[in-house]
Design a protein around this motif. Structure first.
Motif, PDB file in Angstrom:
ATOM      1  N   ASP A 126       8.549  -3.502   2.360  1.00 64.97           N
ATOM      2  CA  ASP A 126       9.394  -2.423   1.861  1.00 64.97           C
ATOM      3  C   ASP A 126       9.561  -1.369   2.939  1.00 64.97           C
ATOM      4  N   SER A 128       8.889   1.890   2.747  1.00 64.06           N
ATOM      5  CA  SER A 128       8.153   3.124   2.500  1.00 64.06           C
ATOM      6  C   SER A 128       7.394   3.628   3.721  1.00 64.06           C
ATOM      7  N   LYS A 381      13.369  -2.088  -5.494  1.00 69.83           N
ATOM      8  CA  LYS A 381      12.693  -2.168  -4.203  1.00 69.83           C
ATOM      9  C   LYS A 381      13.435  -3.142  -3.305  1.00 69.83           C
ATOM     10  N   ASP A 503      13.697   4.581  -3.287  1.00 65.76           N
ATOM     11  CA  ASP A 503      12.276   4.912  -3.400  1.00 65.76           C
ATOM     12  C   ASP A 503      11.565   3.743  -4.067  1.00 65.76           C
ATOM     13  N   LYS A 505       8.829   3.516  -5.491  1.00 61.62           N
ATOM     14  CA  LYS A 505       8.060   3.870  -6.681  1.00 61.62           C
ATOM     15  C   LYS A 505       8.950   4.228  -7.866  1.00 61.62           C
ATOM     16  N   THR A 506      10.027   4.974  -7.619  1.00 62.81           N
ATOM     17  CA  THR A 506      10.867   5.447  -8.718  1.00 62.81           C
ATOM     18  C   THR A 506      12.170   4.676  -8.868  1.00 62.81           C
TER      19      THR A 506
END
Length: 573
Positions: A126, A128, A381, A503, A505-506
Motif C-alpha cells: 500500500d 501508506s 486500499k 487512505d 485506513k478510512t
C-alpha cells in the motif's frame, strides 16, 4: 528481405546519435515530446534511447512491429528490469494497413497451475509509507508466468519484416556497453537495496561487488542480460519457456516456496483476438483489446459516461470545478473490475456489470443516474501498481502498433529473483483477490488501455497508457483529442489529474494533481480535499502516462507525442 541480420546497434547510427540519446536518458521533460514526419514515428513513455532504437529499425527497412519490439526490448535493458522485464507482460493492438484490420495480442500473466488457494499467497502493498510500498513478504508463490518474450516472438512471426535476431541488437548493446545510471534508477537501487542483496545472483547482478548501490552517473553493465538475449535471439522464446533459462527459473522459484513448474512455462501461449469495438462520440470509434483485458472495457465505459453526463460537451475540467468533479467521479468507476460481484451488487442493486454490459450506452445511462443519486464505488486500499512502459509506432505503410508492457510490481519486487539478469516480479503479492476469479493456470485480467482510434473508418490515432493512474490519463487524453480538438502534444500538456490518494485506513480519497497546474480557486471550488504533487514524486503518487501518434489520413503526416514528466521521447522522419 534477406535473412542476414540487420545491425540496429550503435555502430550504424549517425555519429553522436547514440551518445545524444543516452544523455537524454538523464533528462526529465517539462513539456510533451513531439515529432513529425511521413515515413515513420515512435513514441515512448520512458527511455528516449529506446525510441531512437525503434526509429533505426524503421530506417533500415523494418515495419511497425519490428520497431515496436526493438524499442520494447531496449526499454527493459535501459531500466535494469526494475519496472519492466523480459519475463513481464505485454498487451498489443495492431492495425494492418494492407488488410485494414485490427488485431490484438494478449501476453499477460498466467496464474500457476498448482496455485489452487491464491488467498493464502503472502504479501500486500500500500501507499501508506515507503516501507509499505516495498511489500510485506518474500515468497516464490508471488511469481506468475509472464508472456513478454513469447509476445515479442509471436508478433514478429506474424507481422514482422526484419530478421528476428536483428531486433535484439540495441538492447544487447546497452547491456554489454553499459549505461550511465540516471537519477530515477539510482533511487530505485537505493529503495530496493536490502531486497536486491538477499539472493547471491540478484546481488551480483544489481549491486557493486562491495554490496553498495550504483549511483547517478556511474556506468551499469548487464553481461548476464546480454548473454540471455543472445540465446533467445538464436534459439527463440522457448529458451526461456521450458529451456535452460526456464529450468533455472523454476529451481529458484521453488527454492523460495513457489509452485511454478516447467509445465506452466511450456503451456504458455499468447492469445490473438479481434478487437473490442465501440463508438466513443463525435464520430470516433475505438478499437481496443477485449476481455480479459479489463482496461478496454473500463475506457469505453468511461467515454460513454463522459457523453451521458455532459462532460464531453461542456467546459474542460481545467476551467470548471464542476467538470473536474464529474471527471473524477467517472474515472473512479474503473475500480469495478477489482471488486467482487456481491459488493457491486450492494452498491448498484440489479445492475449488470459483466464486460458486455459495461461497454453499452444503456449501461452508462443507468450508471450515471445511480451515481447522481449518490451511489459510488468506495475508494479502497490500492490494489494494483502498474509500473510499466509504453511504445507506439506508425510506419510509412500506415501500419500502427501500440503496446503496454509491465513487471506489474514495485521495482523488481520484494522477492527479487533474477535469472541470468532477467527480473522475476512478485505480481501475485497484491492480486490474490482477482486471481481467485480465474481457474489455476488461466490468464489474469489486465487493466492496461491500448488502442487505435478511427474517424470516418480511417485510423487516426494509436495510443498506449501505463502507471497506477493509466485509466485517468487515457480518459483525459482521449477526450482532449476527440472532443476538445487538441493535438496529441496539446493533449499531454493540458492540465491533468492523477489517481486519487486513498487512505488505507478510512478509504477517504483525495484529489491529486500536479503542482502549479490548476488554479487554486478552481480546486477549492470543487469542495474536495486535494493535494499537489511535484513531478519528482509523481511516479509513486498515482500518475498515469499516455503516448500517442496521430496520422492525417489525407496527407499521411504523422505527429508523435510522449509524456511531459520524464525521460520520454517522440521521434520521427
Amino acid at each position: 528481405m534477406s535473412e542476414s541480420v540487420v545491425d540496429l546497434g550503435p555502430r550504424h547510427w549517425p555519429a553522436g546519435e547514440w551518445d545524444k540519446y543516452m544523455r537524454m536518458q538523464q533528462d526529465e521533460r517539462a513539456t510533451a515530446g513531439s515529432a513529425s514526419g511521413k515515413h515513420g514515428a515512435v513514441s515512448v513513455a520512458y527511455n528516449a534511447l529506446a525510441a531512437r532504437a525503434g526509429l533505426e529499425a524503421l530506417k533500415q527497412g523494418g515495419n511497425a512491429i519490428d520497431a515496436l519490439m526493438t524499442t520494447a526490448m531496449t526499454q527493459v535493458a535501459l531500466t535494469a528490469g526494475a519496472p519492466i522485464s523480459y519475463f513481464g507482460i505485454m498487451s498489443l493492438v495492431y492495425f494492418d494497413a494492407k488488410t485494414a484490420t485490427v488485431h490484438t495480442m494478449n501476453a499477460e500473466w498466467n496464474t500457476v497451475l498448482a496455485e489452487t488457494d491464491p488467498a493464502s499467497i503472502p504479501g500486500k502493498i500500500d501507499f501508506s509509507s515507503q516501507a509499505a510500498l516495498k511489500g510485506s513478504a518474500v515468497s516464490g508463490r508471488t511469481a506468475m508466468v509472464g508472456g513478454f518474450m513469447k509476445g515479442v516472438e509471436a508478433a514478429h512471426k506474424r507481422f514482422g519484416k526484419l530478421p528476428f535476431k536483428s531486433l535484439f541488437g540495441p538492447a544487447i548493446a546497452v547491456a554489454e556497453e553499459g549505461m550511465p545510471v540516471n537519477s530515477v534508477l539510482a533511487e530505485q537501487f537505493e529503495f530496493r537495496k536490502d531486497d536486491l542483496a538477499r539472493l547471491p545472483e540478484t546481488k551480483a547482478t544489481f549491486l557493486k561487488p562491495d554490496g553498495s548501490t550504483y549511483r547517478q552517473g556511474e556506468i551499469f553493465r548487464q553481461p548476464a542480460v546480454a548473454k540471455t538475449l543472445k540465446a533467445v535471439a538464436e534459439h527463440g522464446a522457448d529458451y526461456m519457456y521450458g529451456g535452460p533459462w526456464g529450468e533455472k527459473l523454476i529451481a529458484a522459484v521453488q527454492a523460495d516456496g513457489g509452485k511454478m513448474t516447467l509445465e506452466d512455462l511450456r503451456r504458455y501461449q499468447v492469445t490473438w483476438a479481434d478487437p473490442l469495438v465501440a463508438p466513443i462520440g463525435a464520430g470516433y470509434t475505438l478499437k481496443t483489446a477485449p476481455w480479459p483485458n479489463a482496461g478496454g472495457v473500463s475506457i469505453i465505459e468511461a467515454m460513454n459516461l463522459a457523453d451521458v453526463s455532459g462532460l464531453a460537451t461542456g467546459p474542460h475540467w481545467s476551467k470548471s470545478a464542476k467538470a473536474l468533479v464529474t471527471a473524477e467521479q467517472i474515472t473512479s468507476q474503473f475500480a469495478a473490475v477489482y471488486l467482487p460481484a456481491q459488493m457491486l451488487g450492494a452498491i448498484y442493486p440489479g445492475m449488470d456489470f459483466s464486460p458486455p454490459a459495461r461497454v453499452t450506452r444503456e449501461h452508462a445511462v443507468e450508471l450515471w443516474a445511480r451515481m447522481q443519486k449518490g451511489a459510488a464505488l468506495g475508494r479502497f486500499k490500492q490494489k494494483a501498481l502498474n509500473h510499466s512502459d509504453d511504445v507506439v509506432v506508425i510506419d510509412a505503410e500506415g501500419n500502427m502498433a501500440a503496446i503496454t508492457q509491465s513487471i506489474n510490481c514495485v521495482f523488481w519486487g520484494k522477492t527479487a529473483i533474477s535469472i541470468d539478469g532477467v527480473s522475476i516480479g512478485d505480481p501475485a503479492s497484491f492480486q490474490q483477490g482477482i486471481m481467485a476469479t480465474v481457474e489455476p493456470g488461466d490468464r489474469l485480467p489486465a487493466p492496461t488501455e491500448t488502442g487505435i482510434v478511427f474517424k470516418d473508418e480511417k485510423p487516426v490515432l494509436a495510443f498506449a497508457s501505463m502507471g497506477a493512474g493509466l485509466h485517468h490519463r487515457t480518459f483525459q487524453c482521449l477526450l482532449n483529442v476527440t472532443r476538445y480538438g487538441m493535438s496529441v502534444s496539446e493533449a499531454l500538456d493540458a492540465p491533468d489529474f492523477y489517481l486519487p490518494m486513498s487512505d488505507p485506513k478510512t478509504g477517504e480519497q483525495t484529489l491529486t494533481v500536479p503542482t502549479g497546474v490548476f488554479d487554486h480557486k478552481l480546486l477549492e471550488d470543487t469542495g474536495l480535499a486535494y493535494r499537489e504533487v511535484e513531478n519528482k514524486a509523481a511516479r509513486l503518487a498515482g500518475i498515469g502516462e499516455w503516448v500517442g501518434i496521430s496520422r492525417d489520413p489525407a496527407t499521411g503526416e504523422l505527429h508523435a507525442a510522449s509524456p511531459n514528466r520524464n525521460n520520454s521521447a517522440a521521434v520521427a522522419f
